[in-house]
Design a protein around this motif. Structure first.
Motif, PDB file in Angstrom:
ATOM      1  N   UNK B 136     -46.010  33.045   2.744  1.00  0.00           N
ATOM      2  CA  UNK B 136     -46.539  32.651   1.500  1.00  0.00           C
ATOM      3  C   UNK B 136     -46.698  33.399   0.332  1.00  0.00           C
ATOM      4  N   UNK B 137     -47.351  34.471   0.678  1.00  0.00           N
ATOM      5  CA  UNK B 137     -47.368  35.374  -0.420  1.00  0.00           C
ATOM      6  C   UNK B 137     -46.178  35.880  -1.113  1.00  0.00           C
ATOM      7  N   UNK B 138     -45.083  35.987  -0.186  1.00  0.00           N
ATOM      8  CA  UNK B 138     -43.938  36.310  -0.797  1.00  0.00           C
ATOM      9  C   UNK B 138     -43.318  35.554  -1.577  1.00  0.00           C
ATOM     10  N   UNK B 139     -43.401  34.103  -1.243  1.00  0.00           N
ATOM     11  CA  UNK B 139     -42.789  33.180  -2.146  1.00  0.00           C
ATOM     12  C   UNK B 139     -43.456  32.909  -3.512  1.00  0.00           C
ATOM     13  N   UNK B 140     -44.973  33.110  -3.479  1.00  0.00           N
ATOM     14  CA  UNK B 140     -45.508  32.986  -4.692  1.00  0.00           C
ATOM     15  C   UNK B 140     -45.185  34.099  -5.437  1.00  0.00           C
ATOM     16  N   UNK B 141     -45.189  35.195  -5.069  1.00  0.00           N
ATOM     17  CA  UNK B 141     -45.134  36.475  -5.719  1.00  0.00           C
ATOM     18  C   UNK B 141     -43.694  36.342  -6.421  1.00  0.00           C
ATOM     19  N   UNK B 142     -42.581  36.002  -5.630  1.00  0.00           N
ATOM     20  CA  UNK B 142     -41.200  35.682  -6.447  1.00  0.00           C
ATOM     21  C   UNK B 142     -41.167  34.827  -7.474  1.00  0.00           C
ATOM     22  N   UNK B 143     -42.026  33.837  -7.260  1.00  0.00           N
ATOM     23  CA  UNK B 143     -42.052  32.968  -8.538  1.00  0.00           C
ATOM     24  C   UNK B 143     -42.559  33.450  -9.695  1.00  0.00           C
ATOM     25  N   UNK B 144     -43.479  34.061  -9.557  1.00  0.00           N
ATOM     26  CA  UNK B 144     -44.312  34.614 -10.949  1.00  0.00           C
ATOM     27  C   UNK B 144     -43.874  36.029 -11.536  1.00  0.00           C
ATOM     28  N   UNK B 145     -43.200  36.784 -10.626  1.00  0.00           N
ATOM     29  CA  UNK B 145     -43.095  38.233 -10.933  1.00  0.00           C
ATOM     30  C   UNK B 145     -41.993  38.342 -11.998  1.00  0.00           C
ATOM     31  N   UNK B 146     -41.980  39.472 -12.709  1.00  0.00           N
ATOM     32  CA  UNK B 146     -40.909  39.761 -13.341  1.00  0.00           C
ATOM     33  C   UNK B 146     -40.134  40.691 -12.867  1.00  0.00           C
ATOM     34  N   UNK B 147     -39.095  41.242 -13.606  1.00  0.00           N
ATOM     35  CA  UNK B 147     -37.943  42.204 -12.923  1.00  0.00           C
ATOM     36  C   UNK B 147     -38.689  43.700 -13.004  1.00  0.00           C
ATOM     37  N   UNK B 148     -39.598  44.053 -13.626  1.00  0.00           N
ATOM     38  CA  UNK B 148     -39.996  45.420 -13.536  1.00  0.00           C
ATOM     39  C   UNK B 148     -41.007  45.491 -12.488  1.00  0.00           C
ATOM     40  N   UNK B 149     -41.952  44.446 -12.075  1.00  0.00           N
ATOM     41  CA  UNK B 149     -42.616  44.533 -10.659  1.00  0.00           C
ATOM     42  C   UNK B 149     -41.985  44.396  -9.478  1.00  0.00           C
ATOM     43  N   UNK B 159     -37.615  44.207   3.990  1.00  0.00           N
ATOM     44  CA  UNK B 159     -38.061  44.404   5.443  1.00  0.00           C
ATOM     45  C   UNK B 159     -38.253  42.925   5.841  1.00  0.00           C
ATOM     46  N   UNK B 160     -39.092  42.244   5.127  1.00  0.00           N
ATOM     47  CA  UNK B 160     -39.211  40.943   5.467  1.00  0.00           C
ATOM     48  C   UNK B 160     -38.094  39.930   5.903  1.00  0.00           C
ATOM     49  N   UNK B 161     -36.740  40.285   5.105  1.00  0.00           N
ATOM     50  CA  UNK B 161     -35.712  39.428   5.444  1.00  0.00           C
ATOM     51  C   UNK B 161     -35.399  39.833   6.954  1.00  0.00           C
ATOM     52  N   UNK B 168     -41.428  34.294   8.077  1.00  0.00           N
ATOM     53  CA  UNK B 168     -41.180  35.185   7.086  1.00  0.00           C
ATOM     54  C   UNK B 168     -39.940  35.502   6.475  1.00  0.00           C
ATOM     55  N   UNK B 169     -39.059  35.638   7.324  1.00  0.00           N
ATOM     56  CA  UNK B 169     -37.720  35.934   7.130  1.00  0.00           C
ATOM     57  C   UNK B 169     -37.129  34.804   6.176  1.00  0.00           C
ATOM     58  N   UNK B 170     -37.489  33.683   6.608  1.00  0.00           N
ATOM     59  CA  UNK B 170     -36.835  32.439   5.588  1.00  0.00           C
ATOM     60  C   UNK B 170     -37.587  32.585   4.237  1.00  0.00           C
ATOM     61  N   UNK B 171     -38.807  32.761   4.461  1.00  0.00           N
ATOM     62  CA  UNK B 171     -39.449  33.029   3.048  1.00  0.00           C
ATOM     63  C   UNK B 171     -38.959  34.031   2.283  1.00  0.00           C
ATOM     64  N   UNK B 172     -38.538  35.131   2.683  1.00  0.00           N
ATOM     65  CA  UNK B 172     -37.974  36.172   1.923  1.00  0.00           C
ATOM     66  C   UNK B 172     -36.571  35.664   1.250  1.00  0.00           C
ATOM     67  N   UNK B 173     -35.792  35.065   2.259  1.00  0.00           N
ATOM     68  CA  UNK B 173     -34.440  34.631   1.784  1.00  0.00           C
ATOM     69  C   UNK B 173     -34.431  33.584   0.773  1.00  0.00           C
ATOM     70  N   UNK B 205     -33.580  30.622   9.534  1.00  0.00           N
ATOM     71  CA  UNK B 205     -33.190  31.795   8.943  1.00  0.00           C
ATOM     72  C   UNK B 205     -31.623  31.792   8.749  1.00  0.00           C
ATOM     73  N   UNK B 206     -31.029  31.334   9.902  1.00  0.00           N
ATOM     74  CA  UNK B 206     -29.565  31.287   9.799  1.00  0.00           C
ATOM     75  C   UNK B 206     -28.875  30.661   8.452  1.00  0.00           C
ATOM     76  N   UNK B 207     -29.766  29.310   8.462  1.00  0.00           N
ATOM     77  CA  UNK B 207     -29.307  28.627   7.114  1.00  0.00           C
ATOM     78  C   UNK B 207     -29.327  29.232   5.793  1.00  0.00           C
TER      79      UNK B 207
END
Lengths: 130, 899
Positions: B136-149, B159-161, B168-173, B205-207
């Motif tokens: 969940x943290x991965x998903x939230x972070x990617x939503x709100x983050x900007x490119x520098x961070x 790694x997560x992928x 976790x892998x799915x969330x990262x993908x 994950x495959x999907x």
């Protein structure tokens, strides 16, 4: 994103067509009023049919809506008109079964509202941004 | 703040009676309770219950404009406040609450300076031991983050992928898919990891990995093709991923078939193997992909259709719907392929789900042959009573096209239409039926009498004024030409007695039309019209008086019989807008209003065209000519209003506009070719697209040196052409009558340019002469041919004089395909293909095409073309022509021989 299967929205409405929980993923309905109009028309089209045991399907305004009723809750999943109906149906199946588990087989409006947090979490887990 | 307005008060819902813990949330209370978050000792349960209330109020609230107007900035501040309060909840250890916090952050989408506050917490969560937190943290972070961070956390994401845990892998993908839109270059570096994930055991994950991988490479056609090739060998197991793969495959097939014609489809075997998959989802996707391939052959279709047929009898409505919908689409292109399923389909007509039933019906109507029509009709009569109006409209339209396809079956179809016309239904539904009947009457002459009769029955108790008036008008045009006009009079006069003023008025007009055309009825019409003189409504009385005078021959308006008819049937030849303005300007005085003083120049061409298409067929000429309007009425009006062209006789044909300039040039010009018996008028529609210029004395200089038989007789320049308002200039040519004069014209636009001050809109006094080269224009033999269809080609063919028949054979040389050869001949001749014979089945070796048309001089022409393939791609053609004039038959051969 054209070739990725996508869900346009997931709705949970009560037996009078009022919102319980909704989540929109596409920009087809930009304003709150257009969303409510959509919910109203979906409900008007489907509330007469019975979709208790098996998921039903309806097509209108170039959307495909698969839906299922459990007690006094109505679950809807909407997709575009070139979407694979069966994928939408599996999303609906997954969602309604998850809610069933979360609410411990007591799926009706009262428990749903009391456990709204769980339902939102469930929506969030099923579909990420459409 | 992305969504400053999301915090709203649910006060509108307050009054709702039913129980809900979250309705009636007061914003003040929410803010108050938010302070609870600051207190670490507060009970977890309370906080957990509270946080969804924020979420609810942010997603489901009804707008409360009062708040938004008065405190816009306050709301902004409040959202921030709530956000900070929420962040405090990170201290909590409760898993459910933590996830709710993630959701809140996503929904509030905080601004950059606030992101920093949560980023560190989220990053900590990303590396925590609990997989749920990490995903969940991965998903939230990617939503709100900007490119520098993003660069900071990129390592963790990679790694997560490849993480062991599928969640976790799915969330990262999934986050990768999202990030690809904002910072593609970063995600592209993950290619290797993603590739590894595609091989993962977990279905999900495959999907996701496949989806991401495709999106990374979607701009590179070769890479996509490679991806598909490697994966179709069968390492993909997840049904969702397989569906995705099928879509990519069909995309690759589409692109590759554009490049190389013919040959076996590369991935067809894969698609076919998917039809045997365990998952229904994959089966359907594959079947659909096969049916949507362009130029699919019936051999390729068969397995897909068989699978769909099995799905038709599935107990699940969704499956039945999906199958029937796919078959419905196939039916419009390959009706024959679907006929096997007809029996299954017929059982679906009584399906509980009305969408399925309607689709089944329309599919059956598309695939049906003449023999099955009657049986279908019987089944549908039961079916129609219990479906909604909108489905009925679909069915009515399907019946209409069926009837046009099988004109001989009109009797049962017409009966069906009239039956459903009598049943209950809304306006749109009734209108669809009435329109269908009117079209059928126009296209199938045999159906006229019965159709008119059904319409008469209908207006006996029709609650819609608009439909009554439309039918009465139609009756007035068609009724007098039937064998026994008198029987309609009763119906029409009933309207005068029973209906409202609008219908009464149109009934009076209809009566007058009968009176004018049928002499034997005239005395009786007079009596009826006289009775109308005592009507309560002004308009009805006025019309009755006018028509009485007209028909009595006493009035000055109609001197002769011909004038009367023209007055009754002709359409108004001045634009209504201009007439209205002139009438408004007219002041009561001694001089009567003169209609000829009304400007005939239409303000702008588009307006006139819109009017022409939107208009119901009015005159008898257009009513008879069928669906293709022979002469565009607005062109005819326009041309007859120009004095130079009045001597040319009746306009035979106007072509569609041909563009003479590239799009987005300074001046945009298109030309319309108007063909007369002995003349050709070129109408140049010019538009000036430069705001700073005013063009004057616009004329097109036409060089006809390459078209010997034409000689210029007149030209009408355009006086001024301001910015963005289209104007027309005309050039007229004389040509020998009865000769197929063709040729090429080169055009130069000449004009005087004047500078315009854009701020004031005033033009300079002196201008400069300038010219502008336009593209060449050709007049071809197809310009002399009108596309006029016949409903029953065989009858029409046999009624022509066999003496006029001319038969010859031609070799067309090497062609791409049979269909291409057929289309080429049709476009050379410019005739209307009949009975759908312009469509060539994709794998046939021979084809017969039926064409009909009217040649200049109003000579009816029918053509029967037989094509055959001899040798590889060598096309031979046999051409048989019959026409009213044997000379014309010869000429058709001449056209083909030269073309």
């Amino acid at each position: 994103m054209e070739s990725c299967p996508s869900v346009k929205n997931i709705l949970v409405l009560d037996s009078e067509g009022k919102r319980v929980a909704v989540k929109y993923y596409s920009d087809d309905w930009p304003s709150l009023s257009s969303k409510q109009a959509f919910e109203k028309s979906v409900f008007a089209k489907t509330h007469k049919t019975s979709a208790r045991t098996e998921a039903e399907i309806v097509m209108f305004d170039s959307y495909i809506v698969v839906y299922k009723f459990i007690q006094d809750l109505h679950f809807f999943v909407t997709g575009g008109d070139d979407e694979n109906e069966l994928i939408l149906a599996s999303v609906l199946q997954g969602f309604s079964e998850a809610v069933d588990l979360l609410l411990r087989n007591k799926v009706h409006k009262k428990t749903a509202l009391e456990n709204l947090d769980l339902i939102f979490l469930c929506l969030d887990e099923i579909v990420d941004g459409g | 703040m992305a969504q400053p307005l999301v915090m709203k008060k649910d006060d509108d819902l307050d009054e709702e009676e039913y129980y809900s813990p979250f309705l009636g949330i007061e914003k003040g209370a929410v803010l108050q309770e938010a302070r609870v978050f600051h207190d670490p000792s507060s009970t977890l349960g309370g906080a957990a219950r509270l946080s969804p209330s924020f979420y609810t109020s942010s997603t489901r609230g009804t707008p409360s404009p009062r708040y938004n107007v008065i405190y816009p900035h306050l709301i902004l501040v409040e959202a921030t406040e709530v956000f900070f309060a929420t962040t405090k909840l990170f201290q909590s250890k409760d898993a459910g609450l933590r996830r709710m916090v993630y959701l809140m952050i996503k929904e509030l989408s905080p601004s950059a300076d606030e992101v920093i506050i949560v980023t560190s917490s989220l990053m900590k969560d990303m590396n925590s031991k609990t997989d749920m937190y990490r995903a969940n943290a991965i998903r939230v972070l990617c939503r709100i983050i900007d490119s520098t961070l993003l660069t900071q956390i990129e390592r963790y994401l990679k790694q997560a992928i490849v993480d062991k845990n599928p969640v976790v892998a799915s969330a990262a993908l999934v986050s990768g898919i999202y990030l690809l839109q904002t910072s593609p270059e970063v995600v592209k570096r993950w290619s290797n990891e993603v590739q590894e994930a595609v091989q993962s055991r977990s279905a999900l994950v495959q999907f996701h990995a496949l989806a991401l991988l495709h999106q990374i490479r979607q701009n590179d056609r070769l890479a996509v093709s490679k991806l598909v090739t490697s994966l179709t060998r069968g390492s993909v197991r997840s049904p969702l991923a397989q569906c995705l793969l099928i879509r990519y495959t069909s995309q690759v097939i589409r692109e590759s078939s554009m490049n190389s014609q013919g040959g076996d489809r590369p991935f067809f075997d894969f698609l076919e193997s998917c039809l045997r998959n365990k998952s229904e989802m994959v089966i359907l996707e594959a079947a659909r992909a096969i049916t949507e391939l362009n130029g699919v052959t019936s051999r390729e279709l068969t397995p897909a259709i068989t699978v769909l047929q099995l799905l038709l009898s599935s107990p699940k409505p969704v499956l039945r719907f999906a199958a029937v919908r796919t078959l419905n689409k196939v039916a419009s292109t390959h009706p024959l392929a679907v006929t096997n399923c007809n029996i299954d389909m017929e059982s679906l007509i009584s399906d509980q789900n009305r969408s399925i039933a309607t689709l089944a019906i329309t599919t059956l109507l598309k695939t049906g042959n003449e023999s099955s029509v009657d049986r279908l009709m019987k089944q549908m009569t039961n079916f129609m009573s219990d479906i909604a109006d909108e489905f009925k409209i679909v069915v009515v339209e399907a019946i209409r096209s069926l009837c046009l396809k099988f004109p001989l079956k009109y009797r049962s179809l017409m009966n069906f239409l009239s039956n459903i016309l009598r049943e209950e239904g809304g306006f749109d539904y009734k209108k669809a039926i009435v329109d269908s009947i009117i079209i059928l009457i126009r296209d199938i002459p045999d159906a006229k009498e019965s159709g008119l009769f059904h319409l008469c029955e209908f207006i006996e108790d029709c609650e819609f004024t608009y439909l009554s008036a439309q039918i009465l008008h139609f009756l007035g045009n068609e009724g007098p030409k039937t064998s026994d006009p008198s029987k309609y009079i009763r119906y029409i006069y009933n309207r005068v007695i029973l209906e409202n003023a609008t219908v009464r008025a149109s009934a009076v007009s209809t009566l007058a039309k009968f009176g004018a055309l049928v002499d034997s009825l005239k005395p009786r019409i007079f009596i009826l019209l006289r009775r109308c003189l005592f009507d309560g409504d002004d308009e009805v009385r006025d019309r009755a008086t006018l028509y009485l005078k007209l028909l009595g021959g006493e009035a000055t308006v109609g001197e002769t019989e011909k004038d009367v008819n023209e007055f009754l049937f002709g359409s108004l030849d001045v634009p209504l807008v201009n007439l209205e303005t002139s009438l408004r300007n007219y002041e009561p005085s001694e001089a009567p209003f003169d209609i000829s003083s009304v400007s005939r120049e239409t303000k702008s061409q588009p307006l006139a065209e819109k009017k022409a298409t939107g208009k119901k067929p009015t005159g008898p000429a257009s009513a008879l000519s069928g669906p293709v309007t022979t002469v565009d009425a607005s062109y005819e009006k326009l041309l007859s209003s120009i004095s130079e062209f009045t001597g040319f006789g009746k306009l035979f044909k106007s072509s569609g506009p041909v563009e003479l300039t590239e799009a987005e040039t300074e001046y945009s010009v298109n030309v319309v070719k108007h063909i007369y018996d002995g003349h050709v008028v070129l109408q140049y529609n010019c538009t000036n697209t430069i705001p700073e210029q005013l063009l004057e004395e616009v004329v097109v200089f036409v060089d006809a040196s390459e078209a010997d038989e034409f000689s210029e007789v007149a030209s009408k320049p355009l006086r001024s052409l301001p910015y963005d308002s289209p104007g027309q200039t005309f050039v007229a040519f004389e040509k020998p009558e009865g000769v197929l004069a063709t040729g090429k014209f080169s055009n130069i636009l000449k004009f005087i340019v004047k500078e315009v001050d854009p701020s004031t809109g005033e033009a300079d006094d002196d201008g400069v002469e300038d010219e502008y080269q336009l593209e060449d224009l050709e007049i071809v033999s197809a310009d002399y041919m009108l596309k006029v269809g016949v409903s029953n080609f065989r009858n029409a063919w046999e009624s022509m004089d066999p003496e006029s028949e001319r038969v010859d054979e031609y070799g067309l040389g090497v062609r791409e395909s049979l269909a291409e050869a057929v289309n080429a001949v049709i476009s050379i001749l410019g005739m209307q293909p009949c009975e759908g014979t312009d469509v060539v089945p994709s794998n046939s070796r021979s084809h017969t095409c039926l064409l009909s048309g009217v040649f200049v001089g109003n000579v009816k022409v029918l053509v029967r073309l037989s094509f055959g393939l001899s040798g590889p791609k060598e096309v031979a053609m046999k051409l048989a022509v019959r026409s009213d004039d044997p000379e014309i038959s010869d000429k058709i051969h001449e056209i083909v021989a030269n073309g």
